[in-house]
Design an enzyme around this catalytic site. Structure first.
Site, PDB file in Angstrom:
ATOM      1  N   ARG A   5      -4.167  15.400  -9.142  1.00 52.00           N
ATOM      2  CA  ARG A   5      -5.384  15.182  -9.934  1.00 52.00           C
ATOM      3  C   ARG A   5      -6.486  15.879  -8.902  1.00 52.00           C
ATOM      4  O   ARG A   5      -7.700  14.942  -8.839  1.00 52.00           O
ATOM      5  CB  ARG A   5      -5.634  14.170 -10.677  1.00 52.00           C
ATOM      6  CG  ARG A   5      -4.657  13.851 -11.817  1.00 52.00           C
ATOM      7  CD  ARG A   5      -5.141  12.710 -12.698  1.00 52.00           C
ATOM      8  NE  ARG A   5      -4.954  11.536 -12.178  1.00 52.00           N
ATOM      9  CZ  ARG A   5      -4.832  10.408 -12.834  1.00 52.00           C
ATOM     10  NH1 ARG A   5      -4.570  10.503 -14.152  1.00 52.00           N
ATOM     11  NH2 ARG A   5      -4.536   9.312 -12.181  1.00 52.00           N
ATOM     12  N   ARG A  29      -1.864   3.307  -0.635  1.00 55.27           N
ATOM     13  CA  ARG A  29      -3.371   3.005  -0.541  1.00 55.27           C
ATOM     14  C   ARG A  29      -3.624   1.519  -0.018  1.00 55.27           C
ATOM     15  O   ARG A  29      -4.794   1.059   0.292  1.00 55.27           O
ATOM     16  CB  ARG A  29      -4.086   2.826  -2.067  1.00 55.27           C
ATOM     17  CG  ARG A  29      -3.378   1.854  -2.965  1.00 55.27           C
ATOM     18  CD  ARG A  29      -4.105   2.206  -4.455  1.00 55.27           C
ATOM     19  NE  ARG A  29      -3.691   1.444  -5.505  1.00 55.27           N
ATOM     20  CZ  ARG A  29      -4.132   1.032  -6.694  1.00 55.27           C
ATOM     21  NH1 ARG A  29      -5.028   2.067  -7.027  1.00 55.27           N
ATOM     22  NH2 ARG A  29      -3.485   0.587  -7.257  1.00 55.27           N
ATOM     23  N   ASP A  63      -7.903   7.319  -9.090  1.00 50.72           N
ATOM     24  CA  ASP A  63      -8.441   8.933  -9.153  1.00 50.72           C
ATOM     25  C   ASP A  63      -8.760   9.348 -10.623  1.00 50.72           C
ATOM     26  O   ASP A  63      -9.189  10.690 -10.508  1.00 50.72           O
ATOM     27  CB  ASP A  63      -7.690   9.651  -8.238  1.00 50.72           C
ATOM     28  CG  ASP A  63      -6.335  10.142  -8.844  1.00 50.72           C
ATOM     29  OD1 ASP A  63      -5.644  10.969  -8.637  1.00 50.72           O
ATOM     30  OD2 ASP A  63      -5.929   8.970  -9.965  1.00 50.72           O
ATOM     31  N   ASP A  64      -8.832   8.576 -11.379  1.00 52.48           N
ATOM     32  CA  ASP A  64      -9.246   9.028 -12.740  1.00 52.48           C
ATOM     33  C   ASP A  64     -10.198   8.044 -13.483  1.00 52.48           C
ATOM     34  O   ASP A  64     -10.608   8.163 -14.446  1.00 52.48           O
ATOM     35  CB  ASP A  64      -8.171   9.094 -13.745  1.00 52.48           C
ATOM     36  CG  ASP A  64      -7.360   7.706 -13.935  1.00 52.48           C
ATOM     37  OD1 ASP A  64      -6.405   7.533 -14.670  1.00 52.48           O
ATOM     38  OD2 ASP A  64      -7.814   6.904 -13.190  1.00 52.48           O
ATOM     39  N   ASP A 112       1.487  -2.992  -7.766  1.00 51.55           N
ATOM     40  CA  ASP A 112       1.098  -3.369  -6.287  1.00 51.55           C
ATOM     41  C   ASP A 112      -0.368  -4.134  -6.331  1.00 51.55           C
ATOM     42  O   ASP A 112      -0.693  -5.010  -5.649  1.00 51.55           O
ATOM     43  CB  ASP A 112       0.629  -1.961  -5.355  1.00 51.55           C
ATOM     44  CG  ASP A 112      -0.502  -0.873  -6.261  1.00 51.55           C
ATOM     45  OD1 ASP A 112      -1.464  -0.461  -5.590  1.00 51.55           O
ATOM     46  OD2 ASP A 112      -0.466  -1.154  -7.394  1.00 51.55           O
ATOM     47  N   ASP A 113      -0.933  -3.840  -7.454  1.00 51.96           N
ATOM     48  CA  ASP A 113      -2.174  -4.630  -7.933  1.00 51.96           C
ATOM     49  C   ASP A 113      -1.796  -6.209  -8.455  1.00 51.96           C
ATOM     50  O   ASP A 113      -2.530  -6.950  -8.099  1.00 51.96           O
ATOM     51  CB  ASP A 113      -2.995  -3.824  -9.115  1.00 51.96           C
ATOM     52  CG  ASP A 113      -2.158  -3.464 -10.339  1.00 51.96           C
ATOM     53  OD1 ASP A 113      -2.789  -2.997 -11.189  1.00 51.96           O
ATOM     54  OD2 ASP A 113      -1.084  -3.806 -10.217  1.00 51.96           O
TER      55      ASP A 113
END
Lengths: 330, 330
Positions: free
Chosen positions: B74, B133, B150-151, B243-244
């Site tokens: 993206r 990340r 990224d959105d 991951d969060d």
């Protein structure tokens, strides 16, 4: 030698007697201790002037709070509010600061309408002073104080939530009414609310005080208040105002941080229009706000500096009353 | 005696020589130190793999943050968002985690459109992993990290405010997207949002996680993340998800408190519909939410317990955007 020989049995007997006496004393102390633990508690509502107990009965000192409500010339509102506030979760006791000098407390009526959920103590005052509510009452057993004006109704939901917030910020005044000071190029401070210029720290507004007429704070601050410069008491007595501003100065000085944490109330109401007495509260006096600006500047003199700090944190309850009040367009 | 006498001048000369040499060395060191302080800084955007500097130039390490944005398929959204995010107040640097394996980073284009407000580093990855990340990037110089998907577009006002909130709660994940787990009588946990049953602690809802795809957190947690059980990395790699959730477990374990502080965003938008690539993000996969419930239960196994704690604190900005957004009927 004869003496020595005679002393010997005496000494032996003396030691045995000493041991026996010690054992008896220890047993008596244990029995006495056990009996003391079994004694019934003294009911607060029968004894308005209770000596301080070591631990509150029932709820723990950390998980409950004491409501302190000062009242003047609005007994009808007081009683209406007491019916509401006496049932708030985590309430330990109510202390009513009776500023109706010379008037009897409604104790008979109160008792005749019992039983009540929590003890209510009426503290008869000798002089009608605004700062009477800031005494370090011996009846106060909890770490937390909830202070309410006698014309202010806050919902139980708001209070339960704000109490939980206070438990996370125990060194702050956690309450529902934010105010601020602003400084001017002349160095003179002004007191006000949202109608006043923003202090100019980024966008949005800031508050530097949380008023104690609808707030939780640590009971230790009542102790601290007794140790303030005489000029502070003189100022509060002179204006019959500003005790809450003084408390914010005290807390800010103590923590070096913003004195208050603002919790946005869902349901807060002023009932003063409902009183039969027609008495409408100090803040209707023409000079009320000017007095408060005056107080800010006087307190800066007394404390030799401006300790108040700004905050823009506004706390609300996640998912209440609207269960998706945090939803967004994402 | 002769020897002694002869040594004397030699010793004296030796001492004088020693002193002289010491002085020269000290002077040289001072000059070298002065020269070092005058050296120009190395520009980040010319050297994608910068060695760690002791202190960030310009803004202090405590007063600024690093934006870490992972991107996959993206690039158009990435560049649109970079134009916005590169100008956020208190931003120190941007680290773009480039998950477009084998594809060139748009460095030429980026440089040709300079100068830019802050350095932007493109970290080329070798494998397309969700947890890329969460590396402890050497380019990271600030205490605070802002992590954004990224959105996701969050307004500068929201970010500036949330950063100030993070500075008051530096051990928490301070962000805009709250989630929760609930436990069931069977002991199996479920993951969800407001649509899920309230956990039942008083009224209203609770959250137990703040997602890192739009949040500030302490860079130290990236270090901590490198020291987690292998099973955690395996889980994240297996699901390309969670991951969060793992980070929230990590933070909750570390603090013993709720991992996150939720800041209610005024303006947060998801731009995924705007991408030319047609790629619409992992959370559209049918199994996405079920995977996350699965992850919660797996992580409880891995960490041998449920460390997540509930909170119902919702923070908004006082007096912004509406200058009287705290006004009430009183």
């Amino acid at each position: 030698r004869y003496l020595h020989f005679c002393k010997l049995p005496g000494r032996v007997m003396g030691i045995r007697l000493l041991r026996f006496t010690s054992v008896v004393i220890i047993v008596l102390l244990l029995v006495a201790g056990a009996l003391t633990a079994l004694l019934p508690t003294i009911k607060d509502d029968k004894m308005p002037h209770l000596r301080r107990e070591a631990k509150p009965q029932g709820q723990s000192a950390l998980d409950s709070f004491t409501l302190i409500m000062q009242t003047y010339n609005r007994t009808d509102l007081l009683l209406k509010l007491l019916n509401h506030y006496q049932a708030i979760p985590h309430l330990h006791k109510v202390i009513v600061v009776w500023n109706n000098i010379g008037e009897k407390i409604p104790e008979e009526m109160w008792n005749s309408l019992g039983p009540h959920p929590v003890p209510v103590v009426f503290k008869v005052q000798t002089v009608n002073r605004m700062r009477n509510r800031l005494q370090n009452f011996p009846e106060l057993e909890t770490k937390a104080v909830l202070m309410m004006d006698d014309d202010t109704l806050v919902s139980a939901h708001d209070l339960a939530f704000a109490f939980s917030v206070w438990q996370q910020f125990p060194e702050h005044i956690v309450g529902f009414v934010p105010r601020k000071h602003i400084s001017t190029p002349s160095g003179v401070y002004s007191y006000g609310s949202f109608e006043l210029q923003n202090p100019g720290f980024g966008n949005g507004d800031q508050y530097s005080m949380v008023l104690i007429g609808a707030a939780f704070f640590h009971s230790g601050y009542l102790e601290d208040f007794q140790r303030q410069p005489e000029a502070v008491y003189a100022l509060i007595d002179e204006t019959q105002n500003c005790d809450d501003i003084a408390m914010n100065f005290l807390v800010a000085k103590h923590t070096g941080k913003p004195s208050g944490v603002f919790v946005k109330p869902v349901d807060i109401r002023n009932l003063e229009k409902d009183t039969n007495s027609g008495y409408s509260g100090m803040w209707h006096r023409a000079e009320h706000l000017l007095q408060r600006s005056y107080c800010v500047n006087k307190l800066v003199n007394i404390y030799d500096g401006m300790p108040l700090k700004y905050s823009n944190i506004m706390i609300s309850q996640f998912g209440f009353p609207n269960y998706a009040n945090h939803k967004n367009k994402m």
